[in-house]
Design a protein around this motif. Structure first.
Motif: not given
Length: 128
Positions: A67-84
């Motif tokens: 659909i829009d190759v420019r969105l490659n900059m938003a890929l891949p998705c990220r999931i974070s595991v962290y402590t706070e």
């Protein structure tokens, strides 16, 4: 815009279970950035833990790029595991919110909604 859940598991167990949940849901882990260790290796006094998992569903990614190759900059998705402050958390930026800021294309909104549903399942499985 963010989905953040607390985990009753350890940081290591949550990270391991996230990796498995990603794969069970048709995504792959492309890379894991261990930000906590990276910062400490650079001499920064960082007491918390933080791992960022880059995850991708190839079929969904290919639809977005078609659909829009420019969105490659938003890929891949990220999931974070962290402590706070000692509490283990797991979270991600909601794909629908992120992509709506980059495009108003309704087809992208539909794909982002599907990915967001998968991400919620992945995160919920990881903390169970």
């Amino acid at each position: 815009m963010y989905t953040i859940l607390e985990s009753s598991k350890s940081f290591e167990d949550t990270s391991r279970d996230l990796d498995a949940a990603v794969k069970r849901n048709g995504f792959g882990v492309l890379h894991v950035h261990d930000l906590g260790n990276t910062l400490r290796s650079k001499g920064i006094d960082y007491a918390e833990e933080c791992r960022v998992f880059e995850v991708c569903n190839p079929l969904q990614a290919s639809k977005v790029l078609a659909i829009d190759v420019r969105l490659n900059m938003a890929l891949p998705c990220r999931i974070s595991v962290y402590t706070e402050q000692g509490q283990v958390k797991i979270g991600y930026i909601q794909p629908a919110d992120m992509l709506s800021g980059l495009s108003s294309n309704p087809a992208l909104a539909e794909i982002a909604g599907e990915v967001e549903t998968s991400m919620a399942s992945i995160v919920n499985e990881a903390i169970q």
